[in-house]
Design an enzyme around this catalytic site. Structure first.
Site, mmCIF file in Angstrom:
data_model
loop_
_atom_site.group_PDB
_atom_site.id
_atom_site.type_symbol
_atom_site.label_atom_id
_atom_site.label_comp_id
_atom_site.label_asym_id
_atom_site.label_seq_id
_atom_site.Cartn_x
_atom_site.Cartn_y
_atom_site.Cartn_z
ATOM 1 N N PHE A 53 14.022 -30.470 -33.122
ATOM 2 C CA PHE A 53 14.933 -30.195 -34.610
ATOM 3 C C PHE A 53 16.075 -30.531 -32.470
ATOM 4 C CE2 PHE A 53 12.977 -27.338 -37.014
ATOM 5 C CZ PHE A 53 13.282 -27.750 -37.890
ATOM 6 N N GLU A 54 17.452 -31.173 -33.621
ATOM 7 C CA GLU A 54 18.312 -32.120 -31.954
ATOM 8 C C GLU A 54 18.901 -31.290 -30.760
ATOM 9 O OE1 GLU A 54 20.775 -34.418 -34.902
ATOM 10 O OE2 GLU A 54 22.205 -32.963 -33.478
ATOM 11 N N ALA A 55 18.277 -29.832 -31.526
ATOM 12 C CA ALA A 55 19.437 -29.048 -30.506
ATOM 13 C C ALA A 55 18.573 -28.258 -29.559
ATOM 14 C CB ALA A 55 20.310 -28.266 -30.707
#
Lengths: 259, 344
Positions: A53-55
């Site tokens: 996930f990008e975070a």
């Protein structure tokens, strides 16, 4: 009179998307349908799929679907909780096979708009959030998957704003812009059909129609001209075991498949 | 630089990437280990000035410094520039300082992600503020904004990135293009960004500002180092001995920090990893009252403008009882059956 299909269009989309993900692949996903597709793949054909996930969440054992791509479920019993740069740089150095994106508009080259609708950038009719991580992921992952409803408002000739690059304006354009060679849109999966991209022209091409959908239906819901495979296939119906896992384990509360 | 740059992009560059000006600032920054604990009110009044460039930590609705954002609105700070680096509920709070009869809190926004609250939908008030044209905008992406902070943390004027180009996002940014001296290929570059002030919510801090974060760090490692001033709010105030027992866990060192505010549950209604999940009911209420101006104003009046501080806001929303439920959702997510919206 046709017998009602034993699955919804959303279930078919998620199952079709899950089937494209190979075991051992790495995929950056968002929330919603793409997350459901990745979870389904992981529970069926691709147990060694690594979700990111990008975070900064890597390899969670997702207890439920996250609501934010930065919330704690994205690293629940995960392998690593890292930074956004680390995720994006893992994409930039070529390790991430897939990402899933969406948007308000998509054109024939798979370019996406998630920034604004209207003619005047300073005074838009509707302001959307903007790129977020989409433009990064669409530039840096090898293959971009798009899951989206299919209608003429979305499948447009000309985007009001190009947030995320697809094939831009044709062959070689990504490379000319300095984007990594060999990357780009891979499949567009809608409630009507599965589309890929023509090798030569880099334009969107219908590869399979969902059961009971005609090519005319797809064309009527698309503003631009679609290419089509010479021998048009019918999208494989999800096997009952796959549907069962989707309904019982992936989305038991029908948040996504109930739409 | 700007002439070269303008060939590639046309967006406004709100702050010039001046490494030497930044070095002079960091040289003069006080570096004694002094007790920096203070109230949120004092921290905002001392370290957030009108016209400042403000950058939030966390991820919009995850590990955010809610109390500090409320106080910035309450103190009617004006003409701020802002890094919208997946800004969701934090941006929504700051938008309460625009078009509500309190002047103009936000003046310039570097955008990676604003206006939306991810799966929860778009904020009607944030849309009003942004669509009005009253804010100057510059487009970026999550990675390129993070990279701008990274460049600043490194003390260099720019960093290269292989994505980003070929799009309107790039054209509306203030990025540049250079020729790589090794490969002779063109590559995009983004300018360093030294925010005047950053606001980060952490799990633990000691009174000097040594901080620990559990879970994803998002861009906070770089943000803490890039910012000229840094306000930290923390769930727990811990001793310096505890920090020293496990220095590997320190992600922000004291010398980056100007204020330490002890705010238990300070990310509420956002998620705080390993502590409490986001309060989806309350976030839904925010979105729904914003549809109607009068309802929105009285909501803000009651919960923010007329309250003395975050504790009061927290109590008005159920306080400890509500947190118990959110803690259960956080720690035992498989058992839960809430009505959470889900979308791409």
């Amino acid at each position: 009179m046709t017998v009602a299909a034993p699955y919804t269009p959303m279930e078919l989309m998620i199952c079709a998307a899950a089937s494209t993900l190979e075991d051992g692949a790495m995929v950056v996903v968002g929330t919603g349908a793409p997350c459901a597709a990745a979870m389904l793949a992981q529970k069926t054909t691709a147990p060694n799929l690594t979700l990111m996930f990008e975070a900064g969440g890597v390899g969670p054992l997702l207890p439920r679907m996250p609501i934010s791509v930065g919330d704690s479920r994205t690293f629940y019993e995960g392998l690593m909780a890292t930074s956004m740069s680390d995720i994006m740089e893992t994409c930039q150095r070529g390790m991430v096979d897939y990402t899933f994106l969406g948007g308000g508009q998509i054109d024939a080259y798979g370019n996406l708009n998630s920034t604004m609708i209207g003619k005047d950038y300073q005074r838009p009719d509707v302001r959307f959030p903007g790129s977020g991580g989409a433009s990064d992921l669409g530039s840096l992952c090898w293959r971009v998957m798009v899951l989206t409803p299919h209608d003429r408002r979305r499948f447009v000739k000309k985007l009001d704003f190009m947030t995320t690059p697809g094939y831009i304006d044709g062959p070689g354009a990504r490379e000319d812009a300095g984007l990594p060679a060999g990357s780009g849109p891979h499949k567009v999966i809608t409630n009507l059909a599965v589309m890929g991209f023509d090798e030569e022209t880099k334009r969107m091409r219908v590869e399979s129609l969902h059961p009971d959908v005609d090519l005319e239906d797809v064309e009527a819901n698309t503003e631009f001209e679609l290419l089509q495979n010479a021998d048009m296939a019918i999208t494989a119906e999800p096997p009952p075991e796959q549907l069962e896992i989707l309904r019982r384990e992936v989305d038991p509360h029908r948040y996504i498949i109930g739409r | 630089m700007s002439n070269e740059r303008s060939k590639a992009s046309s967006g406004p560059l709100f702050r010039e990437p001046d490494c030497d000006e930044a070095r002079a600032w960091f040289r003069s920054k006080p570096k004694e280990m002094t007790d920096k604990t203070m109230s949120v009110k004092e921290a905002v009044s001392r370290f957030v000035n009108d016209g400042d460039y403000l950058s939030p930590g966390g991820f919009g609705g995850d590990r955010i410094a809610t109390a500090v954002f409320h106080e910035i609105v309450r103190q009617k700070k004006q003409d701020l520039a802002f890094a919208g680096h997946t800004a969701t509920h934090d941006f929504q709070i700051l938008c309460a300082g625009n078009q509500t009869g309190r002047g103009q809190l936000l003046k310039q926004v570097d955008i990676a992600y604003i206006v939306g609250l991810e799966a929860r939908g778009l904020s009607p008030h944030a849309r009003r503020v942004v669509e009005s044209g009253e804010i100057e905008l510059c487009e970026w992406t999550n990675y390129t904004l993070s990279l701008r902070l990274q460049a600043a943390a490194m003390g260099v004027p720019f960093l290269p990135v292989r994505g980003f180009a070929g799009t309107d996002t790039f054209t509306r940014s203030a990025a540049g293009r250079v020729t790589c001296p090794y490969t002779q290929q063109d590559i995009s570059v983004v300018p360093a960004l030294w925010p005047d002030v950053a606001v980060i919510h952490v799990h633990d801090a000691d009174c000097y500002g040594n901080c620990r974060i559990r879970g994803t760090s998002v861009a906070d490692y770089y943000l803490a180092r890039a910012s000229k001033r840094l306000i930290v709010s923390c769930e727990k105030l811990i001793s310096n001995e505890e920090i020293r027992r496990d220095p590997t866990s320190t992600i922000i060192p004291f010398y980056c920090v100007d204020a330490v505010c002890h705010v238990p549950f300070g990310s509420y209604p956002g998620n705080m990893p390993y502590e409490y999940y986001s309060d989806e009911e309350h976030l839904r209420e925010w979105l729904s009252v914003e549809r109607e101006r009068a309802a929105h104003l009285s909501f803000l009046q009651r919960l923010i403008f007329d309250t003395q501080g975050f504790d009061e806001y927290f109590e008005l929303n159920g306080g400890k009882n509500r947190i118990e439920e959110l803690r259960r959702q956080e720690l035992q997510p498989e058992e839960e059956n809430d009505e959470i919206p889900h979308d791409e």
